[in-house]
Design a protein around this motif. Sequence first.
Motif, PDB file in Angstrom:
ATOM      1  N   GLY A   1       0.712  -1.320   0.325  1.00  0.00           N
ATOM      2  CA  GLY A   1       0.082  -0.004   0.015  1.00  0.00           C
ATOM      3  C   GLY A   1       0.797   1.295   0.198  1.00  0.00           C
TER       4      GLY A   1
ATOM      5  N   SER B   1     -11.242   1.572  -6.948  1.00  0.00           N
ATOM      6  CA  SER B   1     -10.641   0.344  -6.883  1.00  0.00           C
ATOM      7  C   SER B   1     -11.627  -1.051  -6.389  1.00  0.00           C
ATOM      8  CB  SER B   1      -9.440   0.525  -6.248  1.00  0.00           C
ATOM      9  OG  SER B   1      -9.501   0.480  -4.505  1.00  0.00           O
ATOM     10  N   ASP B   2     -10.977  -1.908  -6.003  1.00  0.00           N
ATOM     11  CA  ASP B   2     -11.399  -3.177  -5.599  1.00  0.00           C
ATOM     12  C   ASP B   2     -10.895  -2.933  -3.943  1.00  0.00           C
ATOM     13  OD1 ASP B   2      -8.929  -4.067  -5.490  1.00  0.00           O
ATOM     14  OD2 ASP B   2      -9.251  -5.499  -6.835  1.00  0.00           O
ATOM     15  N   ASN B   3     -11.396  -4.094  -3.239  1.00  0.00           N
ATOM     16  CA  ASN B   3     -11.033  -4.203  -1.829  1.00  0.00           C
ATOM     17  C   ASN B   3      -9.736  -4.881  -1.260  1.00  0.00           C
ATOM     18  OD1 ASN B   3     -13.775  -3.043  -0.243  1.00  0.00           O
ATOM     19  ND2 ASN B   3     -14.302  -3.892  -2.282  1.00  0.00           N
TER      20      ASN B   3
ATOM     21  N   THR C   1      -6.046  -5.998  -0.140  1.00  0.00           N
ATOM     22  CA  THR C   1      -5.412  -5.712   1.032  1.00  0.00           C
ATOM     23  C   THR C   1      -4.525  -4.269   0.654  1.00  0.00           C
ATOM     24  OG1 THR C   1      -3.716  -7.430   0.484  1.00  0.00           O
ATOM     25  CG2 THR C   1      -5.555  -7.961   2.171  1.00  0.00           C
TER      26      THR C   1
ATOM     27  N   LEU D   1      -4.956  -1.991  -1.101  1.00  0.00           N
ATOM     28  CA  LEU D   1      -5.802  -0.622  -1.419  1.00  0.00           C
ATOM     29  C   LEU D   1      -6.718  -0.398  -0.189  1.00  0.00           C
ATOM     30  CD1 LEU D   1      -6.599  -1.592  -5.086  1.00  0.00           C
ATOM     31  CD2 LEU D   1      -4.940  -0.248  -4.273  1.00  0.00           C
ATOM     32  N   THR D   2      -6.748  -1.211   0.706  1.00  0.00           N
ATOM     33  CA  THR D   2      -7.369  -0.845   1.951  1.00  0.00           C
ATOM     34  C   THR D   2      -6.743  -0.908   3.084  1.00  0.00           C
ATOM     35  OG1 THR D   2      -8.050  -3.352   2.374  1.00  0.00           O
ATOM     36  CG2 THR D   2      -9.662  -2.038   1.162  1.00  0.00           C
ATOM     37  N   SER D   3      -5.200  -0.379   2.890  1.00  0.00           N
ATOM     38  CA  SER D   3      -4.340  -0.443   3.975  1.00  0.00           C
ATOM     39  C   SER D   3      -4.267   0.867   4.624  1.00  0.00           C
ATOM     40  CB  SER D   3      -3.007  -0.689   3.505  1.00  0.00           C
ATOM     41  OG  SER D   3      -2.556   0.127   2.265  1.00  0.00           O
ATOM     42  N   ASN D   4      -3.490   1.044   5.811  1.00  0.00           N
ATOM     43  CA  ASN D   4      -3.666   2.037   6.534  1.00  0.00           C
ATOM     44  C   ASN D   4      -2.774   3.332   5.732  1.00  0.00           C
ATOM     45  OD1 ASN D   4      -4.986   1.441   8.769  1.00  0.00           O
ATOM     46  ND2 ASN D   4      -3.178   0.634   9.734  1.00  0.00           N
TER      47      ASN D   4
ATOM     48  N   LEU E   1      -5.410   4.644   3.324  1.00  0.00           N
ATOM     49  CA  LEU E   1      -6.208   5.553   3.953  1.00  0.00           C
ATOM     50  C   LEU E   1      -5.924   6.854   4.383  1.00  0.00           C
ATOM     51  CD1 LEU E   1      -7.960   2.776   6.140  1.00  0.00           C
ATOM     52  CD2 LEU E   1      -8.935   3.641   4.062  1.00  0.00           C
TER      53      LEU E   1
ATOM     54  N   TRP F   1     -12.070   8.136  -2.128  1.00  0.00           N
ATOM     55  CA  TRP F   1     -11.747   6.762  -2.640  1.00  0.00           C
ATOM     56  C   TRP F   1     -13.072   5.924  -2.689  1.00  0.00           C
ATOM     57  CZ3 TRP F   1      -6.316   5.508  -3.253  1.00  0.00           C
ATOM     58  CH2 TRP F   1      -6.033   4.322  -3.873  1.00  0.00           C
TER      59      TRP F   1
ATOM     60  N   TYR G   1     -14.504   2.456  -3.326  1.00  0.00           N
ATOM     61  CA  TYR G   1     -14.569   0.894  -3.290  1.00  0.00           C
ATOM     62  C   TYR G   1     -15.618   0.190  -3.929  1.00  0.00           C
ATOM     63  CZ  TYR G   1     -10.488   1.594  -0.313  1.00  0.00           C
ATOM     64  OH  TYR G   1      -9.156   2.044   0.207  1.00  0.00           O
TER      65      TYR G   1
END
Length: 273
Positions: free
Chosen positions: A126, A148-150, A152, A154-157, A160, A170, A172
Motif C-alpha cells: 500500500g 478500486s476493489d477491496n 489488502t 488498497l485498503t491499507s492504512n 487511507l 476513494w 471501493y
Amino acid sequence: MTVRYRSRRGADLLLRERLRRLAHERRRFGYRRLHVLLRREGFRVNHKRLFRLYREEKLGVRKRKGRKRALGVRAPIPAAQGINDRWSLDFVHDQLTDGRRFRILTVVDDATRECLALVADTSISGARVARELNRIVAMRGKPRTLVSDNGTELTSNAILAWAQDTSVAWHYIEPGKPTQNAFIESFNGRLRDEFLNETLFRSLPQARTALESWRADYNNQRPHSRLNWLTPQAYAASQRGFAPSQSESSTQNPFAFTAQLGNMNRQALLNAG
C-alpha cells in the motif's frame, strides 16, 4: 455471342502488402483499427473495401478461448466528466520465463482512457501504491475520485492516510463485482490480450522497459474506438483545448515498439533453450 463481365478492379498490391505488414505487427488489431492506421499513412480506402481485402488475406483475429464465467447483474457506472475527474486502478499478474511471478499496478484516467502508470514488481504494498500515486499527481494533478476493489494493499492504512491527506475521494466497489470498475477491467483485458500474452519477459528490468514502451504506444499511437478512433493523448489534448495534428502525434515509428518486442521474444526463446 456470349458477353462476359470483366472486372476492372485493381490488384491493390501496395495496399495488400501494407495491410499484411500492419496485421503482422499488430496481431490483435481488427480491420477497423488497421483502417485508422492506414488512413494515417495516406491510403485512401473505405472500410468496406478494406474489409474485403482483410478477409481475402485471411487476417482475421482469432478469438482466445476462455473459461466460462457466471453472469450476474451488471449496474452501469456513471461516465467521468473530464480529465482527472476519476481514476481507476487495479493489479495484473504475470510471470517471467524462469517461472517467477510479478504484479503490475495499472492506473487509468476514465475520461480520457490514458494509461497513467504501469508499475511492475514482485511485491507492491500500500505504501508503494501511495508513492506511485504521488508521482502521478506531481505530473498531472490529483483526481477528484479514485475507484478500486477491496484488495489488502488498497485498503491499507497507508492508502487511507494518503486519501485523507490529499482529500481525494476513494470509492471501493462491492466485493466480487469487478464490473463496477469496468474501465480498468477493460484496459486490463487489452493489456493482457495485446501485450502480456504476446511477450516473453526474461527479467523484471526488461519487463518494466517493455511495459513503459507499450504504455507510450497505447497513449500516443493506438486508436481507441470509444474516443472516435483518436488516441488517448490526442483526445486529452482536445479536451484541454488544443489538438495536435495527426502528423505531430505520429512522429514516432508506430512499428518500432512491436519490432522491439519481437526481438525480445526471439532472444528470450533462445535463452530458454
